[in-house]
Design a protein around this motif. Structure first.
Motif, short mmCIF file in Angstrom:
data_model
loop_
_atom_site.label_atom_id
_atom_site.label_comp_id
_atom_site.label_asym_id
_atom_site.label_seq_id
_atom_site.Cartn_x
_atom_site.Cartn_y
_atom_site.Cartn_z
N LEU A 42 -31.54 -25.04 10.40
CA LEU A 42 -32.25 -24.97 9.35
C LEU A 42 -31.89 -25.74 8.38
CD1 LEU A 42 -34.65 -22.23 8.20
CD2 LEU A 42 -33.42 -23.62 6.60
N ALA A 43 -32.60 -26.89 8.00
CA ALA A 43 -32.07 -27.71 6.90
C ALA A 43 -32.73 -27.29 5.69
CB ALA A 43 -32.29 -29.20 7.30
N VAL A 44 -31.93 -26.76 4.71
CA VAL A 44 -32.37 -26.33 3.27
C VAL A 44 -32.75 -27.67 2.28
CG1 VAL A 44 -32.16 -25.07 1.36
CG2 VAL A 44 -31.38 -24.14 3.73
N VAL A 45 -34.03 -28.21 2.08
CA VAL A 45 -34.16 -29.08 1.26
C VAL A 45 -35.02 -28.53 0.08
CG1 VAL A 45 -34.20 -30.58 3.08
CG2 VAL A 45 -36.35 -29.44 2.66
N LYS A 46 -34.54 -27.63 -0.48
CA LYS A 46 -35.25 -26.99 -1.73
C LYS A 46 -34.83 -27.82 -3.16
CE LYS A 46 -31.64 -23.75 -2.60
NZ LYS A 46 -31.04 -22.34 -2.69
N ALA A 47 -35.40 -27.77 -4.13
CA ALA A 47 -35.21 -28.41 -5.32
C ALA A 47 -34.93 -30.00 -5.06
CB ALA A 47 -33.75 -27.93 -5.77
N ASP A 48 -36.15 -30.51 -4.33
CA ASP A 48 -36.13 -31.83 -3.81
C ASP A 48 -34.85 -32.35 -3.23
OD1 ASP A 48 -37.67 -34.28 -3.53
OD2 ASP A 48 -36.67 -35.24 -5.45
N ALA A 49 -34.33 -31.46 -2.12
CA ALA A 49 -33.12 -31.68 -1.34
C ALA A 49 -32.04 -31.94 -2.35
CB ALA A 49 -33.17 -32.95 -0.54
N PHE A 50 -31.69 -30.88 -3.38
CA PHE A 50 -30.53 -31.20 -4.47
C PHE A 50 -30.75 -32.64 -5.05
CE2 PHE A 50 -27.32 -27.98 -2.44
CZ PHE A 50 -28.35 -27.00 -2.17
N GLY A 51 -31.82 -32.89 -5.39
CA GLY A 51 -32.11 -34.19 -6.13
C GLY A 51 -32.09 -35.45 -5.14
N HIS A 52 -32.09 -35.48 -3.85
CA HIS A 52 -31.83 -36.39 -2.97
C HIS A 52 -33.06 -36.83 -2.41
CE1 HIS A 52 -27.62 -35.10 -2.93
NE2 HIS A 52 -27.26 -36.11 -2.45
N GLY A 53 -34.12 -36.14 -2.58
CA GLY A 53 -35.38 -36.50 -2.09
C GLY A 53 -35.85 -35.60 -0.92
N ALA A 54 -36.69 -34.63 -1.00
CA ALA A 54 -36.81 -33.71 0.08
C ALA A 54 -37.26 -34.35 1.57
CB ALA A 54 -37.89 -32.56 -0.42
N VAL A 55 -38.40 -35.13 1.35
CA VAL A 55 -39.02 -35.57 2.64
C VAL A 55 -38.09 -36.55 3.25
CG1 VAL A 55 -41.17 -37.15 3.40
CG2 VAL A 55 -41.53 -35.29 1.61
N PRO A 219 -21.97 -14.89 17.13
CA PRO A 219 -23.00 -15.34 18.27
C PRO A 219 -24.46 -14.88 18.51
CG PRO A 219 -21.29 -14.14 19.15
CD PRO A 219 -21.02 -14.18 17.54
N ASP A 220 -24.78 -13.71 17.67
CA ASP A 220 -25.87 -13.09 18.12
C ASP A 220 -26.95 -13.66 16.81
OD1 ASP A 220 -24.23 -12.00 16.29
OD2 ASP A 220 -24.85 -9.92 16.31
N CYS A 221 -26.41 -14.52 16.00
CA CYS A 221 -27.28 -15.22 14.85
C CYS A 221 -27.67 -16.60 15.61
CB CYS A 221 -26.58 -15.31 13.81
SG CYS A 221 -26.31 -13.67 12.65
N ASN A 222 -28.94 -16.80 15.93
CA ASN A 222 -29.13 -18.13 16.59
C ASN A 222 -29.81 -19.15 15.59
OD1 ASN A 222 -31.68 -16.80 16.25
ND2 ASN A 222 -32.26 -16.61 18.27
N LEU A 223 -29.67 -18.83 14.47
CA LEU A 223 -30.01 -20.09 13.57
C LEU A 223 -29.01 -19.89 12.26
CD1 LEU A 223 -32.47 -21.87 12.57
CD2 LEU A 223 -33.52 -20.14 11.44
N VAL A 224 -28.79 -21.21 11.79
CA VAL A 224 -28.04 -21.35 10.59
C VAL A 224 -28.64 -22.18 9.66
CG1 VAL A 224 -25.79 -21.14 11.77
CG2 VAL A 224 -26.66 -23.15 11.43
N ARG A 225 -28.69 -21.73 8.27
CA ARG A 225 -29.11 -22.54 7.13
C ARG A 225 -28.19 -23.40 6.43
NH1 ARG A 225 -30.16 -17.05 6.13
NH2 ARG A 225 -29.03 -17.34 4.45
N ILE A 226 -28.40 -24.72 6.43
CA ILE A 226 -27.45 -25.53 5.83
C ILE A 226 -28.15 -26.48 4.55
CG2 ILE A 226 -25.93 -25.85 7.97
CD1 ILE A 226 -27.19 -28.64 8.27
#
Length: 374
Positions: A42-55, A219-226
């Motif tokens: 899961l790509a975290v793109v909050k705050a306009d992707a840390f100012g980089h542009g969310a979209v 291993p029992d967590c099947n999603l990571v948030r980066i």
């Protein structure tokens, strides 16, 4: 170099932030290579992707293999949907009014009261139940978890919602010693067991942030948030690349004599005859005012110190006797490969973290997107 969203002939204005989308992709792939097979990103793109542009960042992350997007606020999720992004999106900060618009967005639920809000908004379908495992910033307290999971199972059986995820958030994810994270993982596992007893079987389980994805064996967590990792904030030495380069140019040059002061209050007095150059960025653009006297920029291949107070729109550097004229480029930060400062250095000078340097970059600085570092 292949340019994205830039004219065939590019002319630098007063300043710009150049974002290398290939670095975003590389960073996603670097994290993926370290994950257990089948673990989604899961790509975290909050705050306009840390100012980089969310979209733009979201699209690059998805192209590299991310299958989810995460944002803090409802309006951020809606902007991604309006841009045509169709992957699942999770948001965790919203109010009852926001829920009326989130028909195609997953929402986090931490309390029975929040769950009832969701049920009252028939547009929302998918929820992620959040358990507080030690951060104490949000999520269900352990003593309320059984009540929350039973209520969620009840509404799921009625077809009102679908509990698509169970999650928590690390308090010490960037610690190489994962003692705290392992303790939180065990609490989450207990929470999952209780949720199953209540009749829930979620599609995804997620705990790890960027650093935790690399330091925590789960291993029992099947999603990571980066989030941080997308932007090259490398907290555990994974070999990530910062995508952003902040550049400007000299707009004025003058020679001053020893003993003359520079900028407001003359906090800096020239110790010798020297050349000073004016850079058209200031604290209104996100240049931390507290870095005056500590920070430097790169001009013609050499570090040039920032002197005097940083003003709202501009600051001054001491070029010494180097040949400097108006119009020559200035690099405030980049990946460091050309000798320029990095965002990590600016964070150190400001007594903060890289996240704040990126997020603080103001809207007056246009973003330009490219493929390839230079």
């Amino acid at each position: 170099m292949n340019l994205v969203q830039s004219p065939a002939r590019h002319c630098l204005g007063l300043a710009e932030a150049v974002i290398d989308l290939s670095a975003i992709r590389d960073n996603v792939r670097t994290i993926q290579q370290r994950l257990a097979p089948g673990t989604e990103v899961l790509a975290v793109v909050k705050a306009d992707a840390f100012g980089h542009g969310a979209v733009q960042v979201a699209r690059a992350a998805i192209e590299a293999g991310a299958t989810w997007l995460g944002v803090a606020r409802a309006d951020e999720a809606l902007r991604l949907r309006a841009a045509g992004l169709t992957v699942p999106i999770l948001t965790w900060l919203y109010d009852a009014t926001d829920l009326m618009w989130l028909s195609d967005v997953d929402v986090s639920v931490s309390t029975v009261a929040e769950l009832h809000q969701v049920i009252s908004a028939p547009t929302v379908r998918n929820v992620h139940l959040k358990l507080d495992t030690g951060l104490h910033r949000g999520g269900s307290s352990p003593d309320q978890w059984i009540e929350l999971t039973r209520a969620a199972a009840h509404y799921e059986a009625l077809g009102a919602i679908r509990v698509r995820g169970i999650w928590s958030h690390l308090s010490h994810g960037d610690d190489v010693d994962a003692t705290h994270s392992r303790r939180q993982l065990q609490l989450l596992r207990t929470g999952i067991t209780l949720a199953k007893r209540a009749g829930l079987d979620s599609q995804v389980v997620h705990l790890a942030n960027s650093a935790g994805a690399l330091t925590l064996d789960a291993p029992d967590c099947n999603l990571v948030r980066i989030g941080a990792a997308l932007f090259g904030i490398d907290e555990v030495g994974a070999g990530l690349r910062p995508p952003m380069r902040l550049v400007s140019k000299v707009v004025q040059v003058r020679r001053i004599r020893r003993g003359e002061g520079v900028s407001y209050g003359h906090d800096h007095v020239a110790p010798r005859d020297t050349t000073v150059a004016l850079i058209p960025l200031g604290y209104a653009d996100g240049i931390p005012r507290v870095t005056a006297g500590r920070a430097s920029v790169l001009i013609r291949g050499r570090r040039t110190p920032v002197i005097g107070r940083i003003a709202m729109d501009q600051f001054v550097v001491d070029a010494g006797d180097a040949p400097v004229e108006a119009g020559i480029p200035v690099t405030l930060f980049g990946d460091g490969s050309q000798g320029e400062p990095t965002a990590a250095e600016w964070a150190d000078w400001a007594g903060t973290i890289q996240h704040e340097i990126y997020c603080g970059l103001g809207s007056r600085v246009p973003r330009r997107y490219q493929e390839g570092q230079r």
